[in-house]
Design a protein around this motif. Sequence first.
Motif, PDB file in Angstrom:
ATOM      1  N   ILE A   1       0.859  -0.993   0.137  1.00 29.15           N
ATOM      2  CA  ILE A   1       0.013   0.150   0.018  1.00 29.15           C
ATOM      3  C   ILE A   1       1.023   1.026  -0.037  1.00 29.15           C
ATOM      4  O   ILE A   1       1.750   1.405   0.630  1.00 29.15           O
ATOM      5  CB  ILE A   1      -0.856   0.091   1.197  1.00 29.15           C
ATOM      6  CG1 ILE A   1      -1.974   1.296   1.075  1.00 29.15           C
ATOM      7  CG2 ILE A   1      -0.068   0.093   2.411  1.00 29.15           C
ATOM      8  CD1 ILE A   1      -3.153   0.934   2.146  1.00 29.15           C
ATOM      9  N   THR A   2       0.332   2.162  -0.630  1.00 33.57           N
ATOM     10  CA  THR A   2       1.426   3.604  -0.889  1.00 33.57           C
ATOM     11  C   THR A   2       0.396   4.535  -0.215  1.00 33.57           C
ATOM     12  O   THR A   2      -0.917   4.719  -0.700  1.00 33.57           O
ATOM     13  CB  THR A   2       1.638   3.857  -2.433  1.00 33.57           C
ATOM     14  OG1 THR A   2       2.379   2.847  -2.733  1.00 33.57           O
ATOM     15  CG2 THR A   2       2.412   5.062  -2.236  1.00 33.57           C
ATOM     16  N   HIS A   3       0.797   5.236   0.736  1.00 31.21           N
ATOM     17  CA  HIS A   3       0.092   6.033   1.575  1.00 31.21           C
ATOM     18  C   HIS A   3       0.522   7.466   1.675  1.00 31.21           C
ATOM     19  O   HIS A   3       1.626   7.447   2.153  1.00 31.21           O
ATOM     20  CB  HIS A   3      -0.095   5.287   2.734  1.00 31.21           C
ATOM     21  CG  HIS A   3      -1.205   6.152   3.772  1.00 31.21           C
ATOM     22  ND1 HIS A   3      -0.702   6.962   4.560  1.00 31.21           N
ATOM     23  CD2 HIS A   3      -2.535   5.706   4.137  1.00 31.21           C
ATOM     24  CE1 HIS A   3      -1.866   7.360   5.411  1.00 31.21           C
ATOM     25  NE2 HIS A   3      -2.963   6.509   4.994  1.00 31.21           N
ATOM     26  N   GLY A   4      -0.097   8.623   1.963  1.00 31.36           N
ATOM     27  CA  GLY A   4       0.088   9.781   2.321  1.00 31.36           C
ATOM     28  C   GLY A   4      -0.978  10.666   2.995  1.00 31.36           C
ATOM     29  O   GLY A   4      -2.076   9.950   3.262  1.00 31.36           O
ATOM     30  N   TYR A   5      -0.970  11.969   2.880  1.00 30.22           N
ATOM     31  CA  TYR A   5      -1.827  12.639   3.450  1.00 30.22           C
ATOM     32  C   TYR A   5      -2.219  13.717   2.634  1.00 30.22           C
ATOM     33  O   TYR A   5      -1.356  14.372   2.216  1.00 30.22           O
ATOM     34  CB  TYR A   5      -1.495  13.290   4.816  1.00 30.22           C
ATOM     35  CG  TYR A   5      -1.357  12.149   5.895  1.00 30.22           C
ATOM     36  CD1 TYR A   5      -2.089  11.438   6.527  1.00 30.22           C
ATOM     37  CD2 TYR A   5       0.317  11.744   5.972  1.00 30.22           C
ATOM     38  CE1 TYR A   5      -1.913  10.513   7.535  1.00 30.22           C
ATOM     39  CE2 TYR A   5       0.480  10.580   7.020  1.00 30.22           C
ATOM     40  CZ  TYR A   5      -0.712  10.153   7.610  1.00 30.22           C
ATOM     41  OH  TYR A   5      -0.479   8.900   8.512  1.00 30.22           O
TER      42      TYR A   5
END
Length: 346
Positions: A311-315
């Motif tokens: 999973i590639t995650h950020g905000y």
Amino acid sequence: MTSPVTTTPALTEQSLNDFFDVTSNVTLRPSYEGGNISTTIGFKCVHYLIEAAVLEHFRSAGLGATDLYVDYGVGFDVVSVNTRLHTVLTLDDAVAVEVKPVTKETDSRLRFKITAYVPREEGQRKAVTTTFEVALRAIDHVEGAKPLPEKLSRFVVPRLGRATPREITAVPVDNIDLASQRGIGTRAADPVLTEIIGGDNAFGWKWRVPYFYCHFTSHMQMSGFLRQMEEVLHLFVADRGIAIHRLLEERSWIPVVTKCDVEITDEVRIEDELYTVFTIEDIFKSVLFTARMDCYVVRDGGLVQVSTGHITHGYVTKESPEKDWSLCTFDEEVMAALSGKNLAGN
């Protein structure tokens, strides 16, 4: 007004040919369940929508999930997803989904390339691109099942993968307190989790699989693994001191997923104890991080890997679906949490 409900057409030679050769199109709306933060849809329910579109492709050929199960004794199982999310979906979006069969003669799984579009001010905008792979899992307890057409029989499997067990020295302990924790599992020290994690920048969670993550009275389905990925990410950031709720309250940082893949490598049965390990693999330009999720069960004293994924995650901070959202830059605290530098001894 609601649209009339249509029945699944009969399976014919022509419909079966079209199933392999013809791209189908369906317009769907996301599940209301997915509007967890404002009205935007999380990655899990985006996958639910895509799965629904693939099921419609099966139905249009006369291969509805009920017919497959009751008549042919096989279950529809998504066994692999590889997805890129290009823009935000919201609760009332009418999402146009294109399902293109791409199964080759040498493939052991039914493969589909899927593109989803959403209407925006500038016109149709690409929202999701993904590849789904489907297996037809034999269901032993269905009596009197008919044989599938020859074109489909090679996709029938007795189980969803058969991973080679690996040796493990740790012995599982029963430390899941179902009464007090309502079955959510444990993050407490567990010898199996400790051995699996080793010295990696990782987080582990042990959990007992409930029946409502499974299907066909049997095994955990793809949606269960997607829920598992969502849950372990939630537990990981909380464990590192940067809980989703805290960053929302203090900074208005909205979690966002840009890529996701999951593959089932073996089966998980109802009430198996599942070991999930979440490992940080990469931090990209201080705006995105990629983590790997590996899931295991202990069988006959060996450790069996039942799924793996990323999973590639950020905000982000903007909430308008009409514009590109701006990725937040990780500050020193978030970078330390993701890299494990805020852990004792680091």
